[in-house]
Design a protein around this motif. Sequence first.
Motif, PDB file in Angstrom:
ATOM      1  N   VAL A  71       0.543  -1.511  -0.435  1.00  0.00           N
ATOM      2  CA  VAL A  71      -0.091   0.132   0.228  1.00  0.00           C
ATOM      3  C   VAL A  71       0.942   0.956  -0.539  1.00  0.00           C
ATOM      4  O   VAL A  71       1.571   1.504   0.873  1.00  0.00           O
ATOM      5  CB  VAL A  71      -0.693   0.160   1.196  1.00  0.00           C
ATOM      6  CG1 VAL A  71      -1.475   0.767   1.108  1.00  0.00           C
ATOM      7  CG2 VAL A  71      -1.949  -1.589   1.482  1.00  0.00           C
ATOM      8  N   LEU A  73       1.534   4.995   1.254  1.00  0.00           N
ATOM      9  CA  LEU A  73       0.495   6.418   1.020  1.00  0.00           C
ATOM     10  C   LEU A  73       1.333   7.943   0.474  1.00  0.00           C
ATOM     11  O   LEU A  73       2.402   8.062   0.559  1.00  0.00           O
ATOM     12  CB  LEU A  73       0.328   6.922   2.983  1.00  0.00           C
ATOM     13  CG  LEU A  73       0.478   7.982   3.159  1.00  0.00           C
ATOM     14  CD1 LEU A  73      -1.219   8.119   2.753  1.00  0.00           C
ATOM     15  CD2 LEU A  73       0.911   7.804   4.442  1.00  0.00           C
ATOM     16  N   ARG A 131      -7.014   5.636   5.336  1.00  0.00           N
ATOM     17  CA  ARG A 131      -6.975   4.871   3.956  1.00  0.00           C
ATOM     18  C   ARG A 131      -5.553   3.460   3.847  1.00  0.00           C
ATOM     19  O   ARG A 131      -6.336   2.305   3.348  1.00  0.00           O
ATOM     20  CB  ARG A 131      -7.536   5.555   2.200  1.00  0.00           C
ATOM     21  CG  ARG A 131      -7.934   5.059   1.220  1.00  0.00           C
ATOM     22  CD  ARG A 131      -7.682   5.105  -0.111  1.00  0.00           C
ATOM     23  NE  ARG A 131      -9.185   5.076  -0.657  1.00  0.00           N
ATOM     24  CZ  ARG A 131      -8.007   4.153  -1.345  1.00  0.00           C
ATOM     25  NH1 ARG A 131      -6.653   3.528  -1.879  1.00  0.00           N
ATOM     26  NH2 ARG A 131      -9.021   3.190  -2.753  1.00  0.00           N
ATOM     27  N   ALA A 132      -4.638   4.176   3.605  1.00  0.00           N
ATOM     28  CA  ALA A 132      -3.973   3.710   3.801  1.00  0.00           C
ATOM     29  C   ALA A 132      -3.888   2.509   4.757  1.00  0.00           C
ATOM     30  O   ALA A 132      -3.230   1.032   5.000  1.00  0.00           O
ATOM     31  CB  ALA A 132      -2.244   4.427   3.609  1.00  0.00           C
ATOM     32  N   GLN A 135      -6.281  -0.486   5.211  1.00  0.00           N
ATOM     33  CA  GLN A 135      -5.713  -1.560   4.351  1.00  0.00           C
ATOM     34  C   GLN A 135      -5.342  -2.880   5.300  1.00  0.00           C
ATOM     35  O   GLN A 135      -5.121  -4.063   4.385  1.00  0.00           O
ATOM     36  CB  GLN A 135      -4.867  -1.529   2.989  1.00  0.00           C
ATOM     37  CG  GLN A 135      -5.951  -0.256   2.288  1.00  0.00           C
ATOM     38  CD  GLN A 135      -5.921   0.204   1.022  1.00  0.00           C
ATOM     39  OE1 GLN A 135      -5.550  -0.509  -0.142  1.00  0.00           O
ATOM     40  NE2 GLN A 135      -5.587   1.369   0.742  1.00  0.00           N
ATOM     41  N   PRO A 137      -1.804  -2.960   5.483  1.00  0.00           N
ATOM     42  CA  PRO A 137      -0.823  -3.401   4.646  1.00  0.00           C
ATOM     43  C   PRO A 137       0.157  -4.399   5.489  1.00  0.00           C
ATOM     44  O   PRO A 137      -0.202  -4.465   6.504  1.00  0.00           O
ATOM     45  CB  PRO A 137      -0.181  -2.438   3.933  1.00  0.00           C
ATOM     46  CG  PRO A 137      -0.863  -0.914   5.608  1.00  0.00           C
ATOM     47  CD  PRO A 137      -2.287  -1.776   6.387  1.00  0.00           C
ATOM     48  N   LEU A 140       4.286  -1.210   4.000  1.00  0.00           N
ATOM     49  CA  LEU A 140       3.570   0.023   3.709  1.00  0.00           C
ATOM     50  C   LEU A 140       4.695   1.057   3.221  1.00  0.00           C
ATOM     51  O   LEU A 140       6.141   0.914   3.891  1.00  0.00           O
ATOM     52  CB  LEU A 140       3.307   0.921   4.880  1.00  0.00           C
ATOM     53  CG  LEU A 140       2.534   1.858   5.539  1.00  0.00           C
ATOM     54  CD1 LEU A 140       0.800   1.881   4.443  1.00  0.00           C
ATOM     55  CD2 LEU A 140       2.079   1.949   7.004  1.00  0.00           C
TER      56      LEU A 140
END
Length: 604
Positions: A71, A73, A131-132, A135, A137, A140
């Motif tokens: 993910v 950002l 949002r990041a 998820q 991850p 990241l």
Amino acid sequence: MAPPILSFEKLGLVQGEGWLFRGLDIHVGPRDRLALIGRNGAGKTTLLKCLAGLIETDEGERKTVPGTRVVLLEQDPVMTGHSTLEQWVLTGEGAPEPHQAAAIADQIGIDLGRDVATASGGERRRAAIVRALAQDPDVLLLDEPTNHLDLGAIDWLEEWLGRFRGAFIAISHDRTFLTRLTRSCLWLDRGSLRRAEIGFGGFDKWTDAVYAEEERNAEKLDAKLKLELHWLHRGVTARRRRNQGRLAKLHEMRAQRASMLGPPGAAKLGLARDEVKTKVVINAEGVSKSFGERAIIKDFSLRIQRGDRIGVVGANGAGKTTLLKLLTGEIKPDEGKITLAKTLDGIIIDQQRKLMAPDRRVRDVLAEGGDWIEVRGVKKHIKGYLKEYLFDPSLTEAPIGTLSGGERSRLLLAREFARASNLLVLDEPTNDLDLETLDLLQEVIADYDGTVLIVSHDRDFLDKTVTVTLGLDGSGKVDIVAGGYEDWMRQRKSPPPARAGGEERAARRGGAVGRTGDKPSPAPLRGKLSYKDQRDLDRLPAEIERIEADIATDEAALHDPDLYANDPARFAALSRRIEARRADKDAAEARWLEVAELAEGLNA
């Protein structure tokens, strides 16, 4: 070492007329904490997008372990086409579930119901973080995650990442953030990528060692290359050495400022002296400002003198910009009085950084198309001036649109600092700047003849720059502290001192330089340091330097890529010794801080 869960081998990408980078090998383990460092324009953001699979590269192969969630950002995600932040957060590939997003939003403090069109930079940044993180991850990729965040949100993000079970790569100008969180460094430099298994705290010494080795190798090369390496290496290392001298001067200025002004009575007596009168450039007396029923600033008084470097900190919405506008005369107080010196001539570099037209050339921005620029009354050739701001002199004809966001910000600073002024106002000046430019900005501010007002959430930058910190907590009260961010935090954590009777307050310690409300000051300390305390105060700085040198030596040995395979026992021994010496350094620094604060209190 665990096998990588994300890797890219022989990565190459063409940009413009040539290769941005080529032959890069990157391997990310399941628990890696990596700092990605490089100058503005080196391609850091582009590299993260390649790792995220968002850019098709010209060479190389990207591999991930099946099921690995990567993910990104982004620094400035596109939110057009969405009415609310929540709609953007919950839309698109990999979007989180509503309950996951709501949980993170509640922790970081963001109302996702806000309209995208009216959301502030800080609100958009928090939504992107929601949002990041929501998820879930495995890897990241963080591109300037602290931009537009206030101090509370940065603390929360650091705590979250400290607990994070996956891996991350972070691009950040925030030295405190990187120092606290990273364990390894990726250095993107002149198209190549180096990795060192050290946290960001060891980055400067590592790069100095690399530059020194390059300079030794350059003895066999032609004169032009030696000259380029000399400019690159000497410019960076000389600036770091000057930084140490400036920090010592800064601490001296803070001590002088702390002892100069205390309770209101002492401040007025001091102002009666002619030599002090002439130094006051902004005088705030009993200032209050409200919007509706909400008090933003209450009973604030401060005399700002020529040469002061004032830092303003606090949560988003606490009133930092309002205080700045009051001090510069842009808005009037509801109560009280603010007097500006008649000779005050300021430059305001605003937070939005209205960037120059993309089709204009660097030459047009700096010198209206000419070859010379007047820098505070002195004519300089633009190529030489560009080098002072870490640009390649050949960029004079480059269109602004070809520069990275950080390079444009640096060019804006170069243009504005050329103007003659005696007041400089900087609102979040560190956003988008690389670490070397931040060093340069500290140098320029330290050498500036006038007064500087800085609003910033960059803790390290404030600690290395300002003489006085104004801390806002949102209630209208303004803490006034001699020193930087860490000094302000120490005061906030200290228990409130006992009050004396009547109008008398407990006598001040050296940290008070003004007043706001009726906050008492700590009781006086008298006497002198014990023999042991004085000895530790004198010897520990040199001891800390020796420990740092030992750590750097061991880390340099640990960087040998063949060491683990050829001598695993020595690799393990070096790793243990580095950890032990880091613990020694932490203990020595804590002890020195303890006795230094004690000495400051005795001298106040």
